[in-house]
Design an enzyme around this catalytic site. Structure first.
Site, mmCIF file in Angstrom:
data_model
loop_
_atom_site.group_PDB
_atom_site.id
_atom_site.type_symbol
_atom_site.label_atom_id
_atom_site.label_comp_id
_atom_site.label_asym_id
_atom_site.label_seq_id
_atom_site.Cartn_x
_atom_site.Cartn_y
_atom_site.Cartn_z
ATOM 1 N N ASP A 125 -1.409 8.876 2.683
ATOM 2 C CA ASP A 125 0.044 8.851 2.522
ATOM 3 C C ASP A 125 0.737 9.520 3.708
ATOM 4 O OD1 ASP A 125 2.408 8.286 1.265
ATOM 5 O OD2 ASP A 125 2.287 9.940 -0.172
ATOM 6 N N ASN A 137 2.423 7.694 6.407
ATOM 7 C CA ASN A 137 2.562 6.910 7.637
ATOM 8 C C ASN A 137 4.029 6.678 8.006
ATOM 9 O OD1 ASN A 137 -0.216 6.674 7.849
ATOM 10 N ND2 ASN A 137 -0.290 4.691 6.820
ATOM 11 N N TRP A 172 5.676 9.891 9.174
ATOM 12 C CA TRP A 172 5.185 10.222 10.516
ATOM 13 C C TRP A 172 5.995 9.453 11.558
ATOM 14 C CZ3 TRP A 172 3.201 7.551 14.641
ATOM 15 C CH2 TRP A 172 2.503 8.280 15.625
ATOM 16 N N ARG A 204 8.552 2.086 10.847
ATOM 17 C CA ARG A 204 7.515 2.464 9.884
ATOM 18 C C ARG A 204 6.157 1.855 10.234
ATOM 19 N NH1 ARG A 204 8.463 4.516 4.974
ATOM 20 N NH2 ARG A 204 6.816 3.219 4.064
ATOM 21 N N HIS A 258 1.908 3.053 10.326
ATOM 22 C CA HIS A 258 0.749 2.374 9.737
ATOM 23 C C HIS A 258 -0.308 2.085 10.801
ATOM 24 C CE1 HIS A 258 2.698 2.088 5.920
ATOM 25 N NE2 HIS A 258 3.660 1.286 6.357
ATOM 26 N N LEU A 260 -23.005 5.106 5.398
ATOM 27 C CA LEU A 260 -21.794 5.358 4.625
ATOM 28 C C LEU A 260 -21.230 4.065 4.047
ATOM 29 C CD1 LEU A 260 -19.264 7.326 4.002
ATOM 30 C CD2 LEU A 260 -18.295 6.298 6.053
ATOM 31 N N SER A 268 -0.613 8.108 -8.293
ATOM 32 C CA SER A 268 -0.065 6.799 -7.913
ATOM 33 C C SER A 268 -0.961 5.632 -8.328
ATOM 34 C CB SER A 268 0.200 6.751 -6.401
ATOM 35 O OG SER A 268 1.174 7.704 -6.042
ATOM 36 N N GLU A 324 -12.601 16.724 -8.282
ATOM 37 C CA GLU A 324 -11.840 17.835 -7.728
ATOM 38 C C GLU A 324 -10.722 17.283 -6.840
ATOM 39 O OE1 GLU A 324 -12.329 21.064 -8.412
ATOM 40 O OE2 GLU A 324 -13.947 20.494 -9.786
#
Length: 264
Positions: A38, A40, A43, A51, A55, A149, A214, A225
């Site tokens: 959250d 972007n 920033w 905007r 992103h 990963l 959200s 956690e």
């Protein structure tokens, strides 16, 4: 002279991060980290940029954090990329977001292959534009045999929608006589979710100072956690991720019970 100072400082930070990583690896790491990316837009606004610039910068952070999480030894990284509610945003912004997977995967897929990263997606992928869907499917197929990963993108994803779909599938199976109502357990519900092949998250991170879920993985986050940071996603770096991991490692995870030393 100034460049020399900054190079020295950067090296010191790098060495400190390496030491922190080694210490973290000697302890219990979170196997699955989920991140709500959250900030972007904020920033970009702080820099008087559109905007979409935020992103695009956030996309670079995805690459950086994926690489570092893989190096640390995290098993799964789930990133909330686009929610079912994000369609309400301005048309031009949505179109830009739909192009980002194509750009990200088209640019970084070779690196993901080198790093042995496996790309997965969850969400209503069929409802995405064809070019978005095509780039996603290509990445999933090409990395399917990697065993490093797991980079799991939540794209056009909403947790309530996911749970509704799971219930619909279970009801259908009951009607078809495949299961009875007595067979409905937490395990059965979990097996019908989009994360059925993944371990539930150990750690949830949300950037930008917002403190809410959200509509993200509501079932799966029952015993996760949480860690919230004021840092905007484009500014989130390896040190921020280490902060979250170190705090996680200090938490006492009871799962509703007590640790041995707390019983008496």
């Amino acid at each position: 002279m100034l460049n020399k100072f900054f190079r020295k400082k950067k090296k010191m930070i790098s060495n400190d991060l390496m030491e922190r990583k080694q210490v973290a690896q000697s302890q219990q790491l979170p196997s699955h980290i989920a991140i709500i990316m959250d900030g972007n837009g904020r920033w970009a606004k702080k820099r008087t940029l559109p905007r979409v610039a935020g992103h695009h910068e956030g996309m670079k952070t995805v690459k950086k954090i994926t690489k570092f999480a893989n190096e640390v030894g995290i098993n799964t990284l789930t990133l909330y990329a686009f929610s079912t509610e994000n369609w309400k945003r301005p048309k031009l912004e949505v179109e830009f977001l739909m192009r980002l997977p194509e750009e990200f995967l088209g640019t970084y897929l070779p690196e993901l292959m080198e790093q042995n990263v496996q790309v997965k997606m969850m969400g209503n992928i069929d409802s995405l534009p064809e070019y978005t869907k095509s780039s996603i499917n290509k990445a999933v197929e090409q990395t399917a045999n990697n065993d490093g990963l797991i980079l799991n993108f939540a794209m056009n994803y909403g947790s309530r929608d996911e749970i509704v779909q799971a219930v619909q599938k279970i009801v259908y199976d009951v009607q078809e006589g495949k299961v009875s109502s007595n067979d409905i357990t937490e395990e059965l519900v979990s097996s019908h979710l989009m994360t059925k092949d993944l371990k539930e998250p150990d750690l949830l991170i949300r950037t930008s100072g917002e403190v809410r879920l959200s509509n993200f993985m509501l079932w799966q986050l029952a015993y996760t956690e949480f860690w919230f940071t004021e840092t905007l996603w484009p500014d989130f770096d390896e040190e921020c991720l280490m902060d979250a991991i170190e705090i996680y490692q200090k938490r006492n995870r009871r799962y509703g019970g007590l640790k041995g030393e707390e019983v008496n």
